[in-house]
Design a protein around this motif. Sequence first.
Motif, PDB file in Angstrom:
ATOM      1  N   ALA A  71      -6.105   2.881   0.462  1.00  0.00           N
ATOM      2  CA  ALA A  71      -5.052   1.972  -0.007  1.00  0.00           C
ATOM      3  C   ALA A  71      -4.736   2.159  -1.482  1.00  0.00           C
ATOM      4  CB  ALA A  71      -5.463   0.529   0.255  1.00  0.00           C
ATOM      5  N   ARG A 110      -9.950  -5.504   4.733  1.00  0.00           N
ATOM      6  CA  ARG A 110      -9.425  -4.163   5.021  1.00  0.00           C
ATOM      7  C   ARG A 110      -8.104  -3.933   4.297  1.00  0.00           C
ATOM      8  NH1 ARG A 110     -12.219  -2.060   9.376  1.00  0.00           N
ATOM      9  NH2 ARG A 110     -13.357  -3.599  10.642  1.00  0.00           N
ATOM     10  N   TYR A 111      -7.387  -5.017   4.020  1.00  0.00           N
ATOM     11  CA  TYR A 111      -6.064  -4.903   3.418  1.00  0.00           C
ATOM     12  C   TYR A 111      -6.073  -5.205   1.917  1.00  0.00           C
ATOM     13  CZ  TYR A 111      -4.865  -5.278   8.361  1.00  0.00           C
ATOM     14  OH  TYR A 111      -4.806  -5.089   9.716  1.00  0.00           O
ATOM     15  N   HIS A 139       0.879  -1.165   0.000  1.00  0.00           N
ATOM     16  CA  HIS A 139       0.000   0.000   0.000  1.00  0.00           C
ATOM     17  C   HIS A 139       0.924   1.224   0.000  1.00  0.00           C
ATOM     18  CE1 HIS A 139      -3.298  -2.516   2.228  1.00  0.00           C
ATOM     19  NE2 HIS A 139      -3.115  -2.892   0.974  1.00  0.00           N
ATOM     20  N   VAL A 190      -2.151 -11.689  10.146  1.00  0.00           N
ATOM     21  CA  VAL A 190      -1.729 -10.425   9.545  1.00  0.00           C
ATOM     22  C   VAL A 190      -0.346 -10.102  10.090  1.00  0.00           C
ATOM     23  CG1 VAL A 190      -2.228  -7.968   9.282  1.00  0.00           C
ATOM     24  CG2 VAL A 190      -4.111  -9.619   9.333  1.00  0.00           C
ATOM     25  N   ILE A 239      -0.590 -10.867   4.549  1.00  0.00           N
ATOM     26  CA  ILE A 239      -1.846 -11.431   5.039  1.00  0.00           C
ATOM     27  C   ILE A 239      -1.941 -12.895   4.633  1.00  0.00           C
ATOM     28  CG2 ILE A 239      -3.026  -9.208   5.022  1.00  0.00           C
ATOM     29  CD1 ILE A 239      -4.490 -10.062   2.505  1.00  0.00           C
ATOM     30  N   VAL A 271       2.334  -5.242   3.873  1.00  0.00           N
ATOM     31  CA  VAL A 271       1.585  -6.056   4.824  1.00  0.00           C
ATOM     32  C   VAL A 271       1.498  -7.473   4.282  1.00  0.00           C
ATOM     33  CG1 VAL A 271      -0.636  -5.398   3.810  1.00  0.00           C
ATOM     34  CG2 VAL A 271      -0.563  -6.272   6.149  1.00  0.00           C
TER      35      VAL A 271
END
Length: 406
Positions: free
Chosen positions: A331, A109-110, A76, A97, A83, A81
């Motif tokens: 994002a 959310r990601y 992002h 996560v 996941i 990140v």
Amino acid sequence: MIVEHLSLVDFRNYATAELALNPGPNVLVGRNGQGKTNLAEAIVFLATLGSHRVSSDAPMVRDGHEAAIVRARLAHGQRKVLIEVQINRQGSNKARVNGAPGRTADLPRYAHVVLFAPEDLQIVRGDPSARRRFADQLLIQRTPRMSAVLGDYDRVLRQRTALLKSARARGIRADALTTLDVWDDKLIALGSEIIDARTRLAADLQPGVADAYAAIAGADHDPRLQWAQSIRGGDPEEGSAQAAGDGADPPGPGDAAAPERTADLFRAALVARRAAELERGLTLVGPHRDDLVLRVRDLPVKGYASHGESWSVALALRLASAELLRHESPAGDPVLILDDVFAELDADRRRRLADLTAGYEQVVVTAAVEEDIPEVLHRHVVRIHAGTISDERAATADEGPEAADG
């Protein structure tokens, strides 16, 4: 948002798989049945907690195994990140996560993804369930907490329906079934939130669908989106219901009275249909019976639109979804996945779709025939053969396609 790396364990036909993806266009090429769509499905699952091909999780777990792992490293902007989801053949799935245990419901959310696939034609031509599924998967990406609301609603619906079936079998009258009131309250609370969220979603998609349809089809017929709701009378599943907006304005995001108005309509509809529900042993009112009505030239797309018009509406829905997420998400752009779509389109629509999607931060295209991919999307090529992934950049200059397939 960029998917930098995807890892799979015991997912579909892959015992293990490692796929590196670039910013911009990525093309996954391979004959049908080699595993291209499985890679796309894995990415989509992280964003929607569901598959575009099956309604349950078990088929995604490789034969002979009890769980599959899907892991992705996302970028992002400058933030990274990692996941991961463990998809269990039985029982609840598990998520991590950045290596720490997390809630599966938090994964959207990601990960923001919009998928275009041949199955999209069923959104406009198939049963109401296909349109509900389209809307709910987008709702989860737009508001991840809706995953829990939808899951809770399904559980309450099953319990309430089981009670109706039991009462029907035992011959209990409606006025004697007092325990149904408790389930009515829960159904109304959860269902009203879903109904209002879907109504807002249709209104927010409307401008983008009109713009995308004009760009793809080269026509000035604005498609219209409107929910036919069982709480307003009739039954969309059986071909009759009044749409939100027929005689009443659909609730808007700032309409404080909207939840109460929806809940009142819901409760009145349950009271009116209780005898019929007991007779049939079914819950006949609620968002599980609603339908997203799509119109072009003031006629329903289902049953009246040509093949080309139907495809254009389906693509417009996806493009409008991508634009909605693009403008709302901190994002950045969602990842666009075009899964075997170009084979379904004529040359003009291929060019128009490619031009509309080429500007996104990341695009993943799957194709059985490499020549189907317009040049603007034909950059980083990965070849898939029998579950083996070969990055074309790793092939030496004198290696041909067959060597890269191996």
